[in-house]
Write a protein that holds these residues in place. Structure first.
Motif, short mmCIF file in Angstrom:
data_model
loop_
_atom_site.label_atom_id
_atom_site.label_comp_id
_atom_site.label_asym_id
_atom_site.label_seq_id
_atom_site.Cartn_x
_atom_site.Cartn_y
_atom_site.Cartn_z
N UNK A 67 33.10 50.93 -27.05
CA UNK A 67 32.86 51.11 -28.49
C UNK A 67 31.42 50.69 -28.77
N UNK A 68 31.22 49.70 -29.62
CA UNK A 68 29.86 49.26 -29.97
C UNK A 68 29.39 48.00 -29.24
N UNK A 69 30.15 47.56 -28.27
CA UNK A 69 29.77 46.38 -27.50
C UNK A 69 29.19 46.81 -26.15
N UNK A 70 28.07 46.20 -25.76
CA UNK A 70 27.47 46.50 -24.47
C UNK A 70 27.33 45.24 -23.64
N UNK A 71 27.48 45.42 -22.34
CA UNK A 71 27.28 44.34 -21.38
C UNK A 71 26.53 44.95 -20.22
N UNK A 94 24.23 49.19 -33.30
CA UNK A 94 24.26 49.51 -34.72
C UNK A 94 25.12 50.74 -34.97
N UNK A 95 25.60 50.94 -36.20
CA UNK A 95 26.44 52.10 -36.51
C UNK A 95 25.79 53.45 -36.17
N UNK A 96 24.47 53.56 -36.29
CA UNK A 96 23.81 54.84 -35.98
C UNK A 96 23.49 54.98 -34.48
N UNK A 97 23.75 53.96 -33.68
CA UNK A 97 23.53 54.03 -32.24
C UNK A 97 22.09 53.87 -31.80
#
Length: 142
Positions: A67-71, A94-97
């Motif tokens: 989803x919106x979490x990166x590792x 962010x919501x806009x990527x």
């Protein structure tokens, strides 16, 4: 942009900080590929800790997005002195990527360091990078 349609592929600029109120801020450039949440790429930054390694340090990135979490993990190419241990990044998209903010950490024998980072996508690079990742070619988008 819905998180399910998110693609972080593209060119990015950013800065990471040693957590010293901006005194230790280091700019960097990154190229990321994101295929189904699997992330890889490279970074290039000024050399701030290993003078014998030249003016710039290049690193490889590998990690994941959910989803919106990166590792992701950053490993310096050539493992310069004081850069032998990988750096681990955790961030939120962010919501806009087009922006990733979070924290980095590094652990080594007898030491631990951490600080914030932020990355911003360079406008117009998402399509070029994602097409190139699928075809193996560089595709320019104007």
């Amino acid at each position: 942009m819905r998180a399910s349609g998110l693609d972080l592929s593209g060119d990015w600029t950013g800065v990471y900080d040693y957590g010293l109120d901006g005194d230790g801020a280091v700019p960097f450039a990154a190229t990321l590929f994101d295929v189904g949440g699997v992330i890889w790429g490279t970074t290039l930054e000024p050399n701030t800790f290993a003078p014998e390694a030249g003016a710039e340090l290049e690193a490889e990135i590998s990690g994941s997005r959910s989803a919106r979490e990166v590792h992701f993990r950053k490993a310096y190419i050539g493992r310069p002195r004081h850069g032998e241990e990988p750096v681990h990044y955790t961030g939120h998209v962010s919501p806009d990527g087009n922006r990733i903010e979070g924290n980095w950490t590094i652990r080594g024998p007898g030491f631990f360091a951490s600080g914030p980072f932020v990355m911003n996508r360079i406008k117009g690079t998402a399509a070029r990078a994602s097409l190139g990742a699928r075809t193996g070619e560089t595709v320019e988008v104007f």
